[in-house]
Write a protein that holds these residues in place. Structure first.
Motif, PDB file in Angstrom:
ATOM      1  N   PRO A   7       2.571 -29.518  20.724  1.00  0.00           N
ATOM      2  CA  PRO A   7       1.766 -29.933  19.576  1.00  0.00           C
ATOM      3  C   PRO A   7       1.492 -31.426  19.577  1.00  0.00           C
ATOM      4  O   PRO A   7       2.361 -32.233  19.902  1.00  0.00           O
ATOM      5  N   GLY A   8       0.272 -31.797  19.261  1.00  0.00           N
ATOM      6  CA  GLY A   8      -0.087 -33.190  19.080  1.00  0.00           C
ATOM      7  C   GLY A   8      -0.581 -33.407  17.673  1.00  0.00           C
ATOM      8  O   GLY A   8      -0.701 -32.461  16.887  1.00  0.00           O
ATOM      9  N   PRO A   9      -0.883 -34.658  17.302  1.00  0.00           N
ATOM     10  CA  PRO A   9      -1.449 -34.914  15.980  1.00  0.00           C
ATOM     11  C   PRO A   9      -2.756 -34.139  15.792  1.00  0.00           C
ATOM     12  O   PRO A   9      -3.543 -33.985  16.729  1.00  0.00           O
ATOM     13  N   VAL A  10      -2.973 -33.665  14.589  1.00  0.00           N
ATOM     14  CA  VAL A  10      -4.164 -32.863  14.271  1.00  0.00           C
ATOM     15  C   VAL A  10      -4.926 -33.563  13.156  1.00  0.00           C
ATOM     16  O   VAL A  10      -4.331 -34.077  12.200  1.00  0.00           O
ATOM     17  N   ARG A 103       0.316 -32.237  10.820  1.00  0.00           N
ATOM     18  CA  ARG A 103       1.293 -32.038  11.890  1.00  0.00           C
ATOM     19  C   ARG A 103       1.656 -30.565  11.962  1.00  0.00           C
ATOM     20  O   ARG A 103       2.040 -29.978  10.949  1.00  0.00           O
ATOM     21  N   PRO A 104       1.543 -29.932  13.124  1.00  0.00           N
ATOM     22  CA  PRO A 104       1.850 -28.500  13.221  1.00  0.00           C
ATOM     23  C   PRO A 104       3.300 -28.194  12.851  1.00  0.00           C
ATOM     24  O   PRO A 104       4.227 -28.857  13.331  1.00  0.00           O
ATOM     25  N   VAL A 129       1.072 -28.365   2.231  1.00  0.00           N
ATOM     26  CA  VAL A 129       0.860 -27.732   3.534  1.00  0.00           C
ATOM     27  C   VAL A 129      -0.567 -27.207   3.621  1.00  0.00           C
ATOM     28  O   VAL A 129      -1.231 -26.975   2.600  1.00  0.00           O
ATOM     29  N   ALA A 130      -1.023 -27.037   4.851  1.00  0.00           N
ATOM     30  CA  ALA A 130      -2.327 -26.418   5.114  1.00  0.00           C
ATOM     31  C   ALA A 130      -2.120 -25.250   6.061  1.00  0.00           C
ATOM     32  O   ALA A 130      -1.157 -25.214   6.841  1.00  0.00           O
ATOM     33  N   ALA A 131      -3.021 -24.296   5.995  1.00  0.00           N
ATOM     34  CA  ALA A 131      -2.983 -23.146   6.899  1.00  0.00           C
ATOM     35  C   ALA A 131      -4.365 -22.947   7.504  1.00  0.00           C
ATOM     36  O   ALA A 131      -5.387 -23.105   6.825  1.00  0.00           O
ATOM     37  N   VAL A 132      -4.386 -22.619   8.778  1.00  0.00           N
ATOM     38  CA  VAL A 132      -5.615 -22.260   9.481  1.00  0.00           C
ATOM     39  C   VAL A 132      -5.432 -20.868  10.061  1.00  0.00           C
ATOM     40  O   VAL A 132      -4.438 -20.590  10.741  1.00  0.00           O
ATOM     41  N   ALA A 220       2.049 -29.488   8.177  1.00  0.00           N
ATOM     42  CA  ALA A 220       2.409 -30.485   7.181  1.00  0.00           C
ATOM     43  C   ALA A 220       1.201 -31.390   6.961  1.00  0.00           C
ATOM     44  O   ALA A 220       0.556 -31.823   7.915  1.00  0.00           O
ATOM     45  N   VAL A 221       0.869 -31.645   5.707  1.00  0.00           N
ATOM     46  CA  VAL A 221      -0.242 -32.548   5.389  1.00  0.00           C
ATOM     47  C   VAL A 221       0.336 -33.939   5.212  1.00  0.00           C
ATOM     48  O   VAL A 221       1.037 -34.226   4.240  1.00  0.00           O
ATOM     49  N   LEU A 222       0.048 -34.817   6.171  1.00  0.00           N
ATOM     50  CA  LEU A 222       0.612 -36.159   6.160  1.00  0.00           C
ATOM     51  C   LEU A 222      -0.173 -37.106   5.280  1.00  0.00           C
ATOM     52  O   LEU A 222       0.396 -38.014   4.662  1.00  0.00           O
ATOM     53  N   SER A 223      -1.482 -36.928   5.234  1.00  0.00           N
ATOM     54  CA  SER A 223      -2.323 -37.790   4.403  1.00  0.00           C
ATOM     55  C   SER A 223      -3.681 -37.142   4.212  1.00  0.00           C
ATOM     56  O   SER A 223      -4.080 -36.265   4.979  1.00  0.00           O
ATOM     57  N   GLY A 224      -4.386 -37.577   3.190  1.00  0.00           N
ATOM     58  CA  GLY A 224      -5.745 -37.129   2.936  1.00  0.00           C
ATOM     59  C   GLY A 224      -6.547 -38.269   2.340  1.00  0.00           C
ATOM     60  O   GLY A 224      -6.001 -39.103   1.608  1.00  0.00           O
TER      61      GLY A 224
END
Length: 241
Positions: A7-10, A103-104, A129-132, A220-224
């Motif tokens: 996993p990398g930054p998303v 972040r995954p 959190v986010a889900a795809v 994980a939602v790090l920022s928006g």
């Protein structure tokens, strides 16, 4: 663009465009794919149309909202891209933008025969959190899938803790997905495992064989930063560093 080795930054960019810019957005969706292939540090990227996420049929499509989901080698390349030519071109035609750093946390399945978010080890996350979800539908089973989805979509939009839900897709028919944003992992879990409409569709999935390919990932939602429909779906105070 190889994301299979971990996993990398998303990042997610979501652009709203005025009606007069819709033809340019359609053009950008096609033209920028070539630019993305030449972007340093980019492992995986999908330019996406979006929709209301209520039926997951072509009538859901929202031609005034477009997205870019990307996986990066590191934070530096993700940051550089945010000021680069692809994002700049979209900003010129957009009247609204929302960007998230992710972040995954978990991922299973494949997207275009890839594992773009790697195989992250399960970990605790106390913030939003986010889900795809993404699926390539089996053509002969598309209609039965569309008939099964509306009760789940209606229930999704009513679920406690939901901040944002969109349909996403690479094409109007056959390539379907969702992006959803939740105030907590508990809220997402309650929808995924405790709400009857979603549980019923999950139970039918194996028997119906709707999907030729599928993926589910949690982040994980790090920022928006920015707005969607004039509102920030993720106030800064809710983000955990």
């Amino acid at each position: 663009m190889d994301a299979d080795h971990g996993p990398g930054p998303v990042t997610l960019h979501l652009w709203g465009v005025p009606g007069r810019s819709v033809p340019l957005a359609v053009w950008r969706l096609a033209a920028d794919r070539r630019s993305l292939r030449r972007t340093p540090g980019l492992r995986f990227a999908k330019l996406l149309g979006t929709g209301a996420g209520r039926t997951f049929t072509p009538r859901d499509a929202d031609p005034r909202r477009w997205a870019l989901l990307a996986v990066w080698d590191d934070e530096a390349t993700a940051t550089a891209f945010d000021d680069g030519p692809v994002v700049t071109r979209w900003r010129r035609i957009a009247d609204e933008e929302w960007t998230a750093r992710l972040r995954p946390l978990a991922a299973r399945g494949r997207w275009s025969r890839r594992q773009p978010f790697g195989d992250p080890r399960p970990q605790r996350w106390d913030g939003p959190v986010a889900a795809v979800t993404r699926a390539r539908l089996t053509p002969t089973r598309t209609l039965t899938f569309w008939r099964a989805v509306p009760p789940v979509a209606v229930d999704l939009h009513r679920s406690p803790g939901l901040r944002l839900a969109l349909g996403i897709g690479e094409a109007p028919i056959g390539l379907q997905g969702t992006f959803s944003l939740w105030e907590s992992a508990a809220a997402l879990n309650a929808f995924a495992y405790q709400r009857a409409p979603h549980a019923a569709v999950v139970d039918r999935t194996a028997a119906e064989r709707w999907y030729a390919e599928e993926l589910f990932a949690r982040f994980a939602v790090l920022s928006g930063r920015g707005t969607v429909g004039g509102q920030d779906p993720l106030p800064t105070r809710d983000v955990v560093a």
